[in-house]
Each structure stands twice: as C-alpha cells, then as structure tokens.
Design a protein around this motif. Sequence first.
Motif, short mmCIF file in Angstrom:
data_model
loop_
_atom_site.label_atom_id
_atom_site.label_comp_id
_atom_site.label_asym_id
_atom_site.label_seq_id
_atom_site.Cartn_x
_atom_site.Cartn_y
_atom_site.Cartn_z
N ASN A 1 1.01 -1.33 0.08
CA ASN A 1 0.06 0.02 -0.18
C ASN A 1 0.71 1.22 0.04
O ASN A 1 2.18 1.26 0.54
CB ASN A 1 -1.01 0.02 1.21
N PRO A 2 0.38 2.27 -0.67
CA PRO A 2 1.20 3.54 -0.74
C PRO A 2 1.67 4.11 0.70
O PRO A 2 0.75 3.87 1.75
CB PRO A 2 0.13 4.80 -1.31
N GLY B 1 -4.13 1.44 5.96
CA GLY B 1 -3.02 1.20 6.45
C GLY B 1 -1.78 0.73 5.69
O GLY B 1 -1.71 0.72 4.45
N GLY B 2 -0.63 0.14 6.22
CA GLY B 2 0.48 -0.07 5.54
C GLY B 2 0.20 -1.57 5.10
O GLY B 2 -0.29 -2.40 5.82
N GLY B 3 1.44 -1.92 4.37
CA GLY B 3 1.46 -3.13 3.71
C GLY B 3 0.61 -3.83 2.85
O GLY B 3 0.20 -3.36 1.83
N ASN B 4 -0.21 -4.84 3.33
CA ASN B 4 -1.35 -5.62 2.48
C ASN B 4 -2.72 -5.42 2.99
O ASN B 4 -3.45 -6.24 2.61
CB ASN B 4 -0.83 -6.98 2.08
N GLY B 5 -3.01 -4.36 3.75
CA GLY B 5 -4.19 -4.39 4.52
C GLY B 5 -5.31 -3.74 3.40
O GLY B 5 -5.12 -3.06 2.56
N TYR B 6 -6.56 -4.24 3.71
CA TYR B 6 -7.48 -3.75 2.99
C TYR B 6 -8.89 -3.87 4.08
O TYR B 6 -8.79 -4.79 4.81
CB TYR B 6 -7.77 -4.40 1.70
N GLN C 1 -7.92 -6.32 6.98
CA GLN C 1 -7.29 -7.62 7.02
C GLN C 1 -5.93 -7.49 6.52
O GLN C 1 -6.02 -6.83 5.32
CB GLN C 1 -8.30 -8.68 6.22
N ALA C 2 -5.04 -7.84 7.15
CA ALA C 2 -3.76 -7.84 6.44
C ALA C 2 -2.81 -9.15 6.63
O ALA C 2 -2.30 -9.37 7.85
CB ALA C 2 -2.83 -6.70 7.01
N VAL C 3 -2.97 -10.10 5.93
CA VAL C 3 -2.52 -11.64 6.49
C VAL C 3 -0.84 -11.51 6.27
O VAL C 3 -0.47 -11.18 5.31
CB VAL C 3 -3.17 -12.75 5.39
N MET C 4 -0.38 -11.92 7.31
CA MET C 4 1.21 -12.09 7.54
C MET C 4 1.84 -10.87 6.73
O MET C 4 2.56 -10.91 5.90
CB MET C 4 1.55 -13.51 6.91
N GLY D 1 4.91 -0.59 9.15
CA GLY D 1 4.52 0.66 9.33
C GLY D 1 4.24 1.47 8.11
O GLY D 1 4.13 1.14 7.08
N ARG D 2 3.93 2.82 8.15
CA ARG D 2 3.88 3.75 6.85
C ARG D 2 4.25 5.11 7.32
O ARG D 2 4.17 5.68 8.67
CB ARG D 2 2.41 3.91 6.61
#
Length: 440
Positions: A58-59, A337-342, A319-322, A327-328
């Motif tokens: 994610n941005p 949020g950061g990473g692979n969350g949606y 939801q952000a699996v593993m 952070g962001r």
Amino acid sequence: MHFRRLLPVTTLAASLLLSHIAYSQQFKDGKLWLNEDGSNYFKVTLTGQFWLRNTDLNPGSTVNGFAKRNVTDIGIRRARMQAYGQIADRVFLYTQIGMNNFNYLSDRKAGFFIHDINGDYEVVRKKFFLGGGLTAWNGLSRYSSPSVGSILGLDAPLFEQNTNDVTDQFLRKLSIYAKGKLGKLDYRVTVASPMSITKSAGYVPAIGANSTFSPKPAQLQLNGYFQWQFLDRESNVTGYNTGTYLGSKRVFNIGAGFQYQDNAQWHTSASGDTVETSMRNFAVDVFYDAPVNKSKGTAISIYAAYLNTYYGPGYIRNQAVMNPADGRSTQASLVNGGGNGYPSFGTGNLLYAQAGYKFRDNLVGKTTLMPYASLQYAKYDRLNDAMLFWDAGINWLLRGHTSKLTLAYQNRPLFETRGQQADLTGHRGAFILQYQVFLN
C-alpha cells in the motif's frame, strides 16, 4: 528378602499389563484404538502451509522505518498439530496447538500456542452434545470455523471469522456449546465470553465518531449456525467445516446463522455523548461439493454467502494476512494502513462466492489440477464505493490435500478518507505460491 521375592512377581504383572495394552491399543486407519472395536480412539494430525510471496505494498508503507513499494518474502502461514479422540463412551476431547503468520518481521522463538482445548459429552446419541472450552464451535456461517487443511484455494474467507483476534483468539472463543444432528439438520449454538479488546494487537483506547469495540467489561456473546444437509451428511466430530472433499462426497447444504452481543461497540454522537451499540450479524450460505464424473475423478466445489453485519456506524477493520510491512510514513488518509491491508470487515452488506473445478485423476502423471476463483463484494456504510477483493489460482494436487501446491494472484482495493467517508482510489496485488503438507 521380602522385596526381592516380590520383584519378579511385580515385573511379570507389569509385563502382562503392557502386553494387554499393546494388544488392545492398536494403530489403525490413522487412529490409536483404545478398545477392540475402535469406537474409542485417539488421533494426531499435522499441517504446514508455507508461502513464497511477492506483494505490491500500500502507498506509504515502510519496513523497519524504510520506505518500500514491493516486498518478496517467505513465511509460514500456518503450522498446526491436532490431537483428539473419543476417549471414552460419549466423551470427546479435542486440542490444537500451532502458530500463524510467521515471517521475517515476526518475533523470534515465539513458539506454538494453544488454539483449541475443549471437550464434550454426548447427552443424546448423535442428537445433542454439550461441551465447553477454548473452541471453534462458532456461529454465523460455514467458514466462521474452516478446516484449514482442506481449503479450496489459498485461504479461507477470513471475514466470516468476524471477531478474529479482536475479542477471540484467532476465531476460537471461550464458550459453552451445544451441537448435534436432528435428521438432516446440523446445528451448533454457543454462549461465548469475549476476550478483552485491550489485549488485541494494535488496540487504540480513543473513542471517536466511527464505531469501535468497547473496552468496557463485555456482555456474553450468542452464536448459532444451522444447516440442512440435503445429500451426504458431513461429520460434526470437530467444530471445523471442510473446504472441499475433492469429489469424495456429494454434499449440498443450505445454512443460516447469527451472532449477537449487547453493547459490544461504542462511538461518540454529534453532540459528543458516548453511544453504545450491539453487534448484530446474520448470514445465509450454500455449499455444493460433489463429483462430476466419478470414474474420471472430476469434481466441482461451489460456495456462496450473504452477510449482513452491524458493528455500529462507520465501523471498518482491515485484514492484512502475514503483513510484509510494519508501518507507514505517508498517506495518513489511507484507510488500508500499511503493507497488504484492506477494509475487509465493516458495517453493511457482503456477498462472497468461490468455485473450483477438479480435473480428472492422473492428469499430470499421477497428479491433477484444480483451478479456483473467489470474490468478496461488500457495501460498507463508511465507503462511498463498493469494496471488491478477488483471488484466483490453481491447485496442483500432488496427493490430494496431503501434498498440494497452490499458485494464486490476489487483488485488493485502496480507499482514502474524504471527511467521514472514504473513496476508492486504486488497487494493489500479490502473487503467492503456497505448499501444503497435511498428515491426517
């Protein structure tokens, strides 16, 4: 002298006892038989799911404070050991230990933890069981309690585990449950004691206009799930529901469930007053899993669900699996949020569907393939646009669920806040290769 005379007799008696135990406790069909006909038994299973993944983050995502746009990582999605059995007439014991989501950002030597420990007593043969413990006998829908070793695709629809690790332990709840079968009706009803929200990961004590779970002492939670099994009956020995039978059964079920907890959430009104709301979730679903051509080994698996969820106004949870980021640094307005969350969970209406087709046996040597696709579509009251997450891939069934390689692509939406609402602003994706080993 007396002891020396007694010792040979004691040794002989112990030898005879051990011989009797060895005879009566046979190992057969993957079970340790505790009596001669195997009606009392004990069984151990092992499951490992290992991921190689490339994720467009994610941005604004960061890893250890450094900006990252893409991450390739290796992780252990699940590692589990189950031990359970009919240890005496009418008495069943179940336990599971394991770990989830272990990757390069995880705490080291975290170790296994208890997922489940519960027992039940068969009050009325097959019709009424009563039990309790830390258990997956949950309500709402079929995959509120999925059997992870038999999942159709890459993962279960986790949003059906709607309090996952918020007020429970990875879907397991401290509860008392009743379950059984009345003809073709399979039922489960539970009364659960929700865990404190203050112990959940990322807990923020602030209260605002958008609803969140309340830190006040929780009321008991009621759950139920009822399914009419038109064709083959499914086992209800454990609380977990099979993902696909790969054509070994003919199953057609229609189910309905609920979840209710009084004053589970809170938020502030326009005047600044604290408002408490009840969690009210309802679901209906259908499951069809059957052979197409038994002689060839072809099979089809279809599941669809509708959920109406209410967690109070404006509730959204990602939801952000593993998660491959921790952070962001920018994009504070990003809901994901950061990473692979949606935003997978929320107040509103949700539709989910998945389907897979198993090709004939021995398609590739002694192995075969099973492609699948799934779609999560939601209209949440805080999002101006529909939330659409899709996942498609192919299973290489090296030996059924025992040895399985899955390659999949997942596509998730990005939402940014505009005042109290949020708009769809883009998408991100991930390629995942999973290898599963399942000793059952």
